[in-house]
Design a protein around this motif. Structure first.
Motif, mmCIF file in Angstrom:
data_model
loop_
_atom_site.group_PDB
_atom_site.id
_atom_site.type_symbol
_atom_site.label_atom_id
_atom_site.label_comp_id
_atom_site.label_asym_id
_atom_site.label_seq_id
_atom_site.Cartn_x
_atom_site.Cartn_y
_atom_site.Cartn_z
ATOM 1 N N MET A 213 -33.354 -15.697 24.398
ATOM 2 C CA MET A 213 -34.714 -15.615 24.935
ATOM 3 C C MET A 213 -35.389 -16.982 24.903
ATOM 4 O O MET A 213 -36.151 -17.326 25.812
ATOM 5 N N THR A 214 -35.101 -17.745 23.854
ATOM 6 C CA THR A 214 -35.665 -19.094 23.757
ATOM 7 C C THR A 214 -35.135 -19.986 24.875
ATOM 8 O O THR A 214 -35.895 -20.735 25.497
ATOM 9 N N LEU A 215 -33.836 -19.893 25.140
ATOM 10 C CA LEU A 215 -33.229 -20.727 26.179
ATOM 11 C C LEU A 215 -33.707 -20.342 27.576
ATOM 12 O O LEU A 215 -33.844 -21.203 28.450
ATOM 13 N N VAL A 216 -33.977 -19.056 27.783
ATOM 14 C CA VAL A 216 -34.377 -18.597 29.117
ATOM 15 C C VAL A 216 -35.882 -18.724 29.328
ATOM 16 O O VAL A 216 -36.343 -19.241 30.351
ATOM 17 N N PHE A 217 -36.673 -18.242 28.378
ATOM 18 C CA PHE A 217 -38.120 -18.144 28.573
ATOM 19 C C PHE A 217 -38.922 -19.086 27.674
ATOM 20 O O PHE A 217 -40.145 -19.109 27.745
ATOM 21 N N LEU B 41 -30.645 -4.824 28.786
ATOM 22 C CA LEU B 41 -31.445 -5.982 28.397
ATOM 23 C C LEU B 41 -30.555 -7.206 28.194
ATOM 24 O O LEU B 41 -30.879 -8.308 28.665
ATOM 25 N N VAL B 42 -29.433 -7.015 27.517
ATOM 26 C CA VAL B 42 -28.499 -8.114 27.280
ATOM 27 C C VAL B 42 -27.925 -8.620 28.609
ATOM 28 O O VAL B 42 -27.798 -9.831 28.828
ATOM 29 N N ALA B 43 -27.601 -7.691 29.517
ATOM 30 C CA ALA B 43 -27.075 -8.074 30.829
ATOM 31 C C ALA B 43 -28.101 -8.896 31.603
ATOM 32 O O ALA B 43 -27.761 -9.893 32.254
ATOM 33 N N PHE B 44 -29.382 -8.499 31.505
ATOM 34 C CA PHE B 44 -30.459 -9.230 32.184
ATOM 35 C C PHE B 44 -30.594 -10.642 31.621
ATOM 36 O O PHE B 44 -30.728 -11.620 32.379
ATOM 37 N N PHE C 258 -27.722 -12.739 32.785
ATOM 38 C CA PHE C 258 -27.944 -13.088 34.189
ATOM 39 C C PHE C 258 -28.931 -14.251 34.309
ATOM 40 O O PHE C 258 -28.711 -15.191 35.082
ATOM 41 N N MET C 259 -30.020 -14.186 33.518
ATOM 42 C CA MET C 259 -31.020 -15.255 33.561
ATOM 43 C C MET C 259 -30.469 -16.560 33.000
ATOM 44 O O MET C 259 -30.815 -17.649 33.476
ATOM 45 N N LEU C 260 -29.603 -16.467 31.992
ATOM 46 C CA LEU C 260 -28.969 -17.676 31.451
ATOM 47 C C LEU C 260 -28.122 -18.367 32.505
ATOM 48 O O LEU C 260 -28.133 -19.600 32.628
ATOM 49 N N ILE C 261 -27.381 -17.573 33.268
ATOM 50 C CA ILE C 261 -26.532 -18.132 34.329
ATOM 51 C C ILE C 261 -27.386 -18.700 35.458
ATOM 52 O O ILE C 261 -27.136 -19.800 35.972
ATOM 53 N N LYS C 262 -28.434 -17.945 35.818
ATOM 54 C CA LYS C 262 -29.299 -18.363 36.928
ATOM 55 C C LYS C 262 -30.038 -19.662 36.594
ATOM 56 O O LYS C 262 -30.214 -20.523 37.465
ATOM 57 N N ARG C 263 -30.460 -19.804 35.357
ATOM 58 C CA ARG C 263 -31.227 -20.985 34.942
ATOM 59 C C ARG C 263 -30.379 -21.922 34.082
ATOM 60 O O ARG C 263 -30.878 -22.553 33.157
ATOM 61 N N ARG C 264 -29.098 -22.024 34.387
ATOM 62 C CA ARG C 264 -28.184 -22.758 33.522
ATOM 63 C C ARG C 264 -28.550 -24.234 33.387
ATOM 64 O O ARG C 264 -28.352 -24.826 32.319
ATOM 65 N N ARG C 265 -29.066 -24.855 34.438
ATOM 66 C CA ARG C 265 -29.435 -26.260 34.340
ATOM 67 C C ARG C 265 -30.571 -26.454 33.341
ATOM 68 O O ARG C 265 -30.547 -27.386 32.530
#
Length: 203
Positions: free
Chosen positions: A7-11, A61-64, A67-74
Motif C-alpha cells: 500500500m505504501t508503494l502504490v498509494f 484486495l491482494v489482486a488489486f 495490479f496497481m503495483l504492476i501498473k505503477r511500476r515506474r
C-alpha cells in the motif's frame, strides 16, 4: 506485513508513509471483517461462512494491489530507491529516534515474550474467541457458566456487536495457531507498535 508495504508503494506519499499504512492496513482489514461478520452473527450463521467470504474479499484486495503495483511500476521503483535516500537515513542516525525505537521494541517484546497478567475479563475474551474456533459458531457458550446456549441472542449484546473477538478467532484460523497464542503472544506486541505509529502520525 506485505499489505502495508504494498500500500505504501502504490498509494504512499511524503505524508502517507509505511508508518501510516501499517495501522491503516490493520483498520482496513478489521473493517472489512466487521462488515462481513456482523450480519452473520445477527443471523446466527456458522463461523466458516464469513471466514470464506473474508478470504475471498482479501484475495480480491491482494489482486488489486498487485495490479496497481504492476501498473505503477515506474513510480514503485522510484519509491524503493527513495527508501535509501538521505531523508530516510536521517532517522537511523538520529539518537532520539534510535532510543525511541529501542524502547518501543522493548515494550512490544516484553508483552510478547513474557506472559501477561491473567485477569477475569481477559480470560472471558480469550474464551469467546476459542469457543468460536472450537464450535464453528458465534457465541454459543455462556462466558460465565460455560453452559451451551441454544440461542446466540442470549449472549451479551456488547459481545455480539463487537467483531474483535471474532477477528481474533479469524486470525487464529488463518495463522493456524490457537486463539490463546494470538491473544497472548502475537497481538500484544503488534498492537503496541501500531499504537505508537498512530501517535507518530498524529505528531
Amino acid at each position: 506485513v506485505g499489505l502495508p508495504i504494498a500500500m505504501t508503494l502504490v498509494f504512499g506519499d511524503k505524508d502517507r508513509t509505511i508508518a501510516y499504512w501499517m495501522p491503516m492496513s490493520l483498520m482496513i482489514v478489521f473493517t472489512i471483517w466487521t462488515v462481513i461478520s456482523l450480519p452473520c452473527v445477527l443471523m446466527q450463521t456458522k463461523f466458516h461462512v464469513p471466514l470464506y467470504i473474508f478470504i475471498g474479499v482479501l484475495v480480491l484486495l491482494v489482486a488489486f494491489v498487485i495490479f496497481m503495483l504492476i501498473k505503477r511500476r515506474r513510480m514503485v521503483i522510484k519509491k524503493v530507491k527513495d527508501v535509501f535516500s538521505s531523508d530516510t537515513k536521517k532517522y537511523f542516525t538520529n539518537v532520539f529516534f534510535i532510543v525511541m525505537a529501542i524502547l518501543v521494541l522493548y515494550q512490544a517484546g516484553r508483552a510478547t515474550i513474557f506472559t501477561p497478567q491473567f485477569y477475569g475479563d481477559n480470560k472471558t475474551y480469550v474464551a469467546l474467541a476459542n469457543d468460536i474456533v472450537e464450535t464453528d459458531s458465534f457465541y454459543t457458550i455462556d462466558d460465565v457458566t460455560g453452559a451451551e446456549l441454544t440461542d446466540a441472542t442470549a449472549t451479551s449484546t456488547k459481545y455480539r456487536l463487537s467483531a474483535w473477538y471474532a477477528f481474533e478467532a479469524l486470525l487464529s484460523v488463518i495463522c493456524g495457531v490457537s486463539p490463546l497464542a494470538i491473544v497472548y503472544t502475537f497481538l500484544p506486541g503488534l498492537l503496541i507498535i501500531m499504537s505508537y505509529l498512530v501517535w507518530w502520525i498524529v505528531a
